[in-house]
Design a protein around this motif. Structure first.
Motif, short mmCIF file in Angstrom:
data_model
loop_
_atom_site.label_atom_id
_atom_site.label_comp_id
_atom_site.label_asym_id
_atom_site.label_seq_id
_atom_site.Cartn_x
_atom_site.Cartn_y
_atom_site.Cartn_z
N PHE A 1 8.48 -7.86 6.69
CA PHE A 1 9.81 -8.47 6.80
C PHE A 1 9.80 -9.42 7.99
O PHE A 1 9.27 -9.08 9.05
CB PHE A 1 10.88 -7.41 6.99
CG PHE A 1 12.26 -7.97 7.25
CD1 PHE A 1 13.04 -8.41 6.19
CD2 PHE A 1 12.76 -8.06 8.53
CE1 PHE A 1 14.33 -8.93 6.42
CE2 PHE A 1 14.02 -8.57 8.78
CZ PHE A 1 14.81 -9.00 7.72
N MET A 2 10.35 -10.61 7.81
CA MET A 2 10.54 -11.54 8.92
C MET A 2 11.86 -12.27 8.72
O MET A 2 12.18 -12.71 7.61
CB MET A 2 9.41 -12.57 9.00
CG MET A 2 9.52 -13.47 10.24
SD MET A 2 8.37 -14.87 10.27
CE MET A 2 9.17 -15.99 9.11
N VAL B 1 11.71 -13.65 4.99
CA VAL B 1 10.67 -13.22 4.06
C VAL B 1 10.70 -11.70 3.99
O VAL B 1 10.70 -11.03 5.02
CB VAL B 1 9.27 -13.69 4.51
CG1 VAL B 1 8.21 -13.25 3.50
CG2 VAL B 1 9.23 -15.19 4.70
N PHE B 2 10.75 -11.18 2.79
CA PHE B 2 10.74 -9.73 2.59
C PHE B 2 9.84 -9.43 1.41
O PHE B 2 10.01 -10.00 0.34
CB PHE B 2 12.16 -9.21 2.32
CG PHE B 2 12.21 -7.74 2.03
CD1 PHE B 2 12.01 -6.82 3.05
CD2 PHE B 2 12.45 -7.28 0.75
CE1 PHE B 2 12.05 -5.46 2.79
CE2 PHE B 2 12.50 -5.92 0.48
CZ PHE B 2 12.30 -5.00 1.51
N GLY B 3 8.87 -8.55 1.62
CA GLY B 3 7.94 -8.29 0.52
C GLY B 3 7.14 -7.03 0.72
O GLY B 3 7.25 -6.33 1.73
N GLY B 4 6.33 -6.76 -0.28
CA GLY B 4 5.47 -5.59 -0.23
C GLY B 4 4.27 -5.79 -1.13
O GLY B 4 4.25 -6.67 -2.00
N SER B 5 3.24 -4.97 -0.90
CA SER B 5 2.02 -5.09 -1.70
C SER B 5 1.42 -3.71 -1.91
O SER B 5 1.66 -2.77 -1.15
CB SER B 5 1.00 -6.01 -1.01
OG SER B 5 0.59 -5.44 0.23
N ALA B 6 0.64 -3.61 -2.98
CA ALA B 6 -0.12 -2.40 -3.28
C ALA B 6 -1.50 -2.80 -3.75
O ALA B 6 -1.64 -3.74 -4.55
CB ALA B 6 0.59 -1.57 -4.35
N ARG B 7 -2.52 -2.11 -3.26
CA ARG B 7 -3.90 -2.41 -3.64
C ARG B 7 -4.59 -1.09 -3.97
O ARG B 7 -4.51 -0.13 -3.19
CB ARG B 7 -4.62 -3.12 -2.49
CG ARG B 7 -4.09 -4.51 -2.20
CD ARG B 7 -4.76 -5.13 -0.98
NE ARG B 7 -4.25 -4.56 0.25
CZ ARG B 7 -3.15 -4.98 0.89
NH1 ARG B 7 -2.45 -5.99 0.37
NH2 ARG B 7 -2.75 -4.43 2.01
N PHE B 8 -5.26 -1.07 -5.10
CA PHE B 8 -5.97 0.14 -5.48
C PHE B 8 -7.08 -0.20 -6.46
O PHE B 8 -7.11 -1.30 -7.04
CB PHE B 8 -5.02 1.17 -6.10
CG PHE B 8 -4.34 0.71 -7.36
CD1 PHE B 8 -4.83 1.05 -8.61
CD2 PHE B 8 -3.19 -0.07 -7.29
CE1 PHE B 8 -4.20 0.62 -9.77
CE2 PHE B 8 -2.55 -0.50 -8.45
CZ PHE B 8 -3.05 -0.16 -9.69
N SER B 9 -8.01 0.74 -6.67
CA SER B 9 -9.16 0.54 -7.55
C SER B 9 -9.17 1.62 -8.62
O SER B 9 -9.55 2.77 -8.34
CB SER B 9 -10.47 0.58 -6.75
OG SER B 9 -10.53 -0.48 -5.83
N PRO B 10 -8.78 1.29 -9.86
CA PRO B 10 -8.87 2.28 -10.95
C PRO B 10 -10.31 2.73 -11.18
O PRO B 10 -10.55 3.89 -11.52
CB PRO B 10 -8.33 1.51 -12.16
CG PRO B 10 -7.51 0.39 -11.58
CD PRO B 10 -8.18 0.03 -10.30
N PHE B 11 -11.25 1.77 -11.00
CA PHE B 11 -12.67 2.06 -11.11
C PHE B 11 -13.40 1.31 -10.00
O PHE B 11 -12.85 0.41 -9.37
CB PHE B 11 -13.21 1.64 -12.49
CG PHE B 11 -12.49 2.29 -13.64
CD1 PHE B 11 -12.80 3.58 -14.02
CD2 PHE B 11 -11.50 1.60 -14.32
CE1 PHE B 11 -12.13 4.19 -15.08
CE2 PHE B 11 -10.82 2.19 -15.37
CZ PHE B 11 -11.14 3.49 -15.76
N ASP B 12 -14.65 1.67 -9.76
CA ASP B 12 -15.39 1.06 -8.67
C ASP B 12 -15.50 -0.45 -8.81
O ASP B 12 -15.52 -1.18 -7.81
CB ASP B 12 -16.79 1.67 -8.58
CG ASP B 12 -16.77 3.12 -8.11
OD1 ASP B 12 -15.75 3.52 -7.52
OD2 ASP B 12 -17.78 3.84 -8.33
#
Length: 614
Positions: free
Chosen positions: A251-252, A274-285
């Motif tokens: 947030f800014m 600015v307001f936001g979010g993120s998600a990062r992940f690996s279902p497989f390698d």
């Protein structure tokens, strides 16, 4: 065909650059470092691996330069011309590689920023105390990001907590033009989580922004001091779970008031958020998923004295879903989609006040023996102008393990703004996107004694939007051909770190009519910057030399803005491990110069800061 104009001063600059073997490369104060960037390909890679011409400005660079604004940071950066309309808090516009000020895509923490009505980002209202680092990518990137990325992309990252434990920070300073500013921060981190909160403020009485007349410049005579105030805050936090899922929110908010000279409005109350979010992940390698969503706001309430005149508030909602697939150790495929929705809320009766855009993109990064390849393709479907396809290709070849050849091609486009399309009594709803094609060739080296690069490029832009006197409305009637040469080199001599850059630019107007063959306005044809730094025990000394060539203020090339040379000094005293005093003298020789006709720039001025930073 118009020749690139090389003045005697430019030749001297080139000679100085060659003799000293120095160039400015803000990301490589330590030439052995290998900063990581994500903007050039939307994936993580080092600056050495990038096939694009990039610059990274780190938090250390910001503090070393004692920059007090983004204008300070960007002035003289390779490939960038800065226009400022009268001092702190006044309109600040960037032109990258000779393109227009609205041909730069700006991201803040991965979220697209800027005004939907003007098409530009208010850099003057983004405080540097809120910034962790900046990534600058020169050249077209529409094949990855869509509209606006004709000249390049600038991504700003807000402050992020690092290290173990909780760390407070503090700074306070003051100087010329009755300026005061300060910041307070709290950050922390651990093995899995991190956070940062920063609040900053600035107030200045400024100086007379414009010395125009009732028929030129700001079209008024107001010989007063035009002040600026801003208060901003940011927060950023994230957590990495045991299963590899990583989430982050940011947030800014920046709000303030600026005064300027104008016959219709001369004061504005502004806000950016600015307001936001993120998600990062690996279902497989082999599969990495990135999801980013956020909203940006750009608000402006405008006054003439104390009388309210107009309001222009815009919001932009964006969502990105990106998938990175490691097909092989040397092959990575990226596919994804972007959604964008713009909304305008104004006192002006826009006939259309919202629109949406869907984009899908794909990119293949490959490494084959000594060759590296980047191929990208994107399709955009816009509610206003329909479909647009852009593509890009990059190639790199390692002559040795330290010297590399580069070549690239990219097409790009810029969607018309709401002002150009729908402003009452002015807009033209039949406008088509501006289009460009760019070619670039370069060579770079990273050697034991330093680093260097040399790039040449050409960009052709069609369907440029300009005012058509025959219809009294904007139309796709202009064309431009821009050629440039950029040289970069950084080294260390007798303990002094020397960094500089040199640009020759030939921005030619190719539109039919009396201005064909003229230089596009407000672009310096030659730019040279040299930074020198050295530490002596508890003392650190530095200097910045900036020289910019002539430019014209108008399309007809009848109003010339003279070349100028500016010299800044800076010093730092390390009181203890965490405390330091910083001082800076800007424009040491009190040079008068303008980047836009009639709009003043500061003469000799000074600033001092006390900083606590664990």
């Amino acid at each position: 065909m118009q020749k690139c104009r090389l003045s005697a001063m430019a030749v001297l600059w080139l000679g100085a650059a060659t003799t000293a073997a120095t160039t400015v490369l803000a990301e490589n104060i330590d030439h052995q470092g290998k900063p990581i960037i994500v903007t050039a390909t939307r994936t993580a890679q080092t600056t050495e691996e990038s096939l694009a011409s990039v610059t990274v400005i780190s938090r250390k660079d910001i503090e070393r330069q004692q920059a007090r604004s983004l204008e300070d940071l960007f002035r003289g950066v390779l490939g960038i011309n800065v226009e400022n309309d009268g001092g702190p808090g006044k309109g600040t516009f960037l032109r990258m590689r000779g393109t227009e000020s609205d041909h730069i895509l700006v991201l803040i923490d991965g979220i697209k920023a800027g005004s939907a009505t003007s098409g530009t980002t208010a850099f003057e209202n983004i405080p540097v105390e809120q910034i962790e680092r900046i990534e600058i990518v020169r050249g077209p990137r529409s094949s990855l990001y869509g509209s606006e990325a004709i000249g390049g992309v600038i991504q700003i990252f807000t402050r992020k907590g690092v290290g173990e434990g909780i760390k407070p920070s503090f700074s306070f300073g003051g100087g010329s033009f009755s300026t005061l500013n300060g910041s307070v921060g709290l950050s922390g981190g651990g093995k899995q989580g991190w956070f940062n909160m920063t609040v900053s403020g600035i107030g200045t009485s400024g100086f007379n922004a414009c010395t125009g007349s009732e028929t030129a410049g700001c079209f008024t005579i107001e010989p007063d001091r035009d002040g600026y105030r801003n208060v901003a805050g940011s927060a950023r936090a994230g957590y990495r779970f045991q299963n590899g899922l990583e989430i982050e929110g940011n947030f800014m908010h920046s709000a303030g008031k600026t005064e300027f000279d104008g016959s219709f409005v001369n004061k504005a109350v502004i806000a950016q958020q600015v307001f936001g979010g993120s998600a990062r992940f690996s279902p497989f390698d082999f599969w990495r998923v990135n999801i980013i969503a956020g909203r940006t706001r750009d608000d402006s309430n405008n006054f003439l004295g104390k009388v309210f005149m107009t309001r222009f508030d815009t919001t932009r909602d964006t969502v990105t879903w990106q998938n990175n697939f490691m097909l092989h150790q040397n092959h990575q495929l990226t596919v994804g989609t972007d959604y964008q929705h713009d909304q305008v809320n104004s006192t002006e009766a826009f006939t259309v006040n919202s629109r949406s855009n869907w984009g899908v993109f794909a990119q293949h990064l490959a490494s084959i023996a000594a060759h590296n390849v980047q191929l990208s393709l994107r399709h955009d479907d816009n509610q206003q102008f329909g479909s647009r396809v852009t593509g890009g290709a990059g190639w790199g070849y390692a002559i040795t393990d330290k010297v590399r050849l580069l070549a690239s091609f990219g097409s790009a486009f810029k969607a018309p703004t709401f002002n150009e399309l729908f402003f009452p009594g002015f807009g033209n709803a039949n406008l088509r996107p501006e289009e460009s094609r760019s070619f670039e060739f370069g060579v770079r080296g990273n050697l034991d004694w330093g680093n260097w690069s040399l790039n040449v490029y050409e960009t052709r832009i069609d369907k440029l939007i300009a005012f058509d006197a025959s219809t009294l409305a904007p139309a796709n009637i202009d064309q431009a051909r821009i050629r440039g040469l950029e040289a970069v080199l950084g080294t260390q001599i007798m303990g002094w770190q020397l960094n500089g850059n040199l640009t020759f630019l030939d921005p030619e107007n190719r539109s039919d009519g009396p201005n064909k063959g003229n230089i596009l306005p407000r672009r310096a044809e030659q730019t040279f910057r040299l930074d020198i730094d050295r530490q002596f025990g508890q003392y650190r000394l530095g200097a910045m030399f900036l020289a910019e060539g002539d430019r014209f203020d108008d399309l007809a090339n009848t109003r010339k803005l003279d070349s100028y040379v500016k010299f800044d000094l800076r010093a730092e005293y390390i009181i203890s491990k965490h405390w330091r005093i910083l001082g800076r003298i800007e424009n040491l020789f009190n040079k008068h110069y303008e980047t836009a006709a009639f709009f003043n720039q500061p003469g000799r001025n000074f600033f001092a800061t006390l900083r606590y930073q664990p």
